[in-house]
Design an enzyme around this catalytic site. Structure first.
Site, short mmCIF file in Angstrom:
data_model
loop_
_atom_site.label_atom_id
_atom_site.label_comp_id
_atom_site.label_asym_id
_atom_site.label_seq_id
_atom_site.Cartn_x
_atom_site.Cartn_y
_atom_site.Cartn_z
CG ASP A 13 -132.02 -44.05 58.62
OD1 ASP A 13 -132.85 -43.15 58.46
OD2 ASP A 13 -132.11 -44.91 59.52
NE ARG A 47 -135.20 -39.05 59.86
CZ ARG A 47 -135.00 -40.35 59.69
NH1 ARG A 47 -133.78 -40.85 59.66
NH2 ARG A 47 -136.03 -41.18 59.55
#
Length: 302
Positions: free
Chosen positions: A131, A179
């Site tokens: 992330d 992502r």
């Protein structure tokens, strides 16, 4: 709207409130966006998603890690979660924040922890997504990623469209599973677009660039206009459905998630869980202030 966003971003960084939140349990509406505080409750949610043809990326929540002991404990929680994914035989992979496993303690220590995580993930043929956090952690995160990519192929990260430098970063990561998101933190004008229009335009631009590159593309958005534009683009360029997926957060637009999966698009839901839910929840309220009513309902029902 800006003041509300700033308010909740500030709350998300409050360590005292974060510590208190662990004692509250999933109150203040957080249960709508966080899939439980333990592995068993989270797995029930993931199985329901799988039943609808939806995969999951699981985030074992954790923030404010400033010691090797805390980082080692967080690493063990992540490993336990990966082992549970394997044992429960669910369709899921992991999302990990580097600060959780020691980035703010020592970068080499963090790198060692990630190597251990990725070695176990590889044994289970599992992907791990790193992330992206705030701008201060961007370059250190990419530095760790580049080091890991020398030995592992089951790792990727997140590119945030509100940052000016993202297109350049995308260039170096064209072969990597990414992502793509708009961005959840408050960043200064010197490094980030400030208007919704500019962010949306850059987001679509980055999506299209990566869809045409070899790397797999995870398009993380709840914006149906972006989704419709992507559908049109992949059709025009004959991009097969196994080259990309849509992603949304757990608890958001659940009917649309099911619809996209039913239409044959690969779909993954970002599933956060754990005791350390406070910072994540505050950032979600900052992104979508309309969800403040969840917090209000949580308050009046207690």
């Amino acid at each position: 709207m800006s003041l509300t966003r700033d308010f909740f971003i500030a709350l998300s960084k409050n360590q005292l409130l974060n510590s208190g939140a662990k004692k509250w349990g999933l109150k203040l509406g957080a249960g709508k966006m966080v899939a439980g505080t333990d592995i068993d409750s989270m797995m029930k949610s993931v199985k329901k998603l799988n039943d609808d043809g939806i995969s999951a990326t699981i985030d074992n929540l954790g923030e404010f890690v400033f010691s090797k002991e805390e980082a080692t404990e967080a690493k063990q929680h992540i490993i336990e979660t990966m082992e549970a994914i394997h044992a429960y035989e669910v369709d899921a992979h992991m999302s990990v924040k580097l600060t959780q496993v020691g980035l703010d303690v020592d970068q080499e220590f963090c790198l060692d922890n990630m190597r251990e995580i990725l070695t176990i993930a590889a044994k289970y043929e599992m992907f791990v997504n790193i992330d992206m956090e705030d701008y201060a952690h961007l370059q250190p995160t990419l530095d760790v990623l580049y080091a890991l990519m020398e030995d592992f192929s089951n790792v990727g990260t997140v590119i945030q469209a509100y940052l000016y430098r993202s297109e350049k970063d995308l260039e170096r990561l064209k072969n990597v599973r990414l992502r793509l998101v708009k961005g959840a933190y408050k960043e200064i004008e010197e490094v980030a677009f400030q208007s919704k229009q500019e962010i949306d335009e850059n987001y679509l631009k980055l999506i299209k660039i990566h869809l045409l590159d070899p790397g797999f593309t995870s398009i993380a958005t709840h914006d149906h206009r972006i989704i419709n534009e992507v559908k049109k683009f992949v059709k025009e360029h004959n991009i097969s459905n196994d080259r990309f997926e849509f992603q949304m957060l757990y608890g958001f637009r659940t009917e649309l998630q099911k619809e996209l999966a039913a239409e044959g698009y690969a779909f993954t839901t970002y599933v956060p869980f754990g005791q350390d839910w406070y910072g994540y929840y505050m950032r979600r309220l900052a992104e979508r202030p309309q969800n403040i009513n969840l917090a209000l309902r949580g308050l009046v029902s207690k």
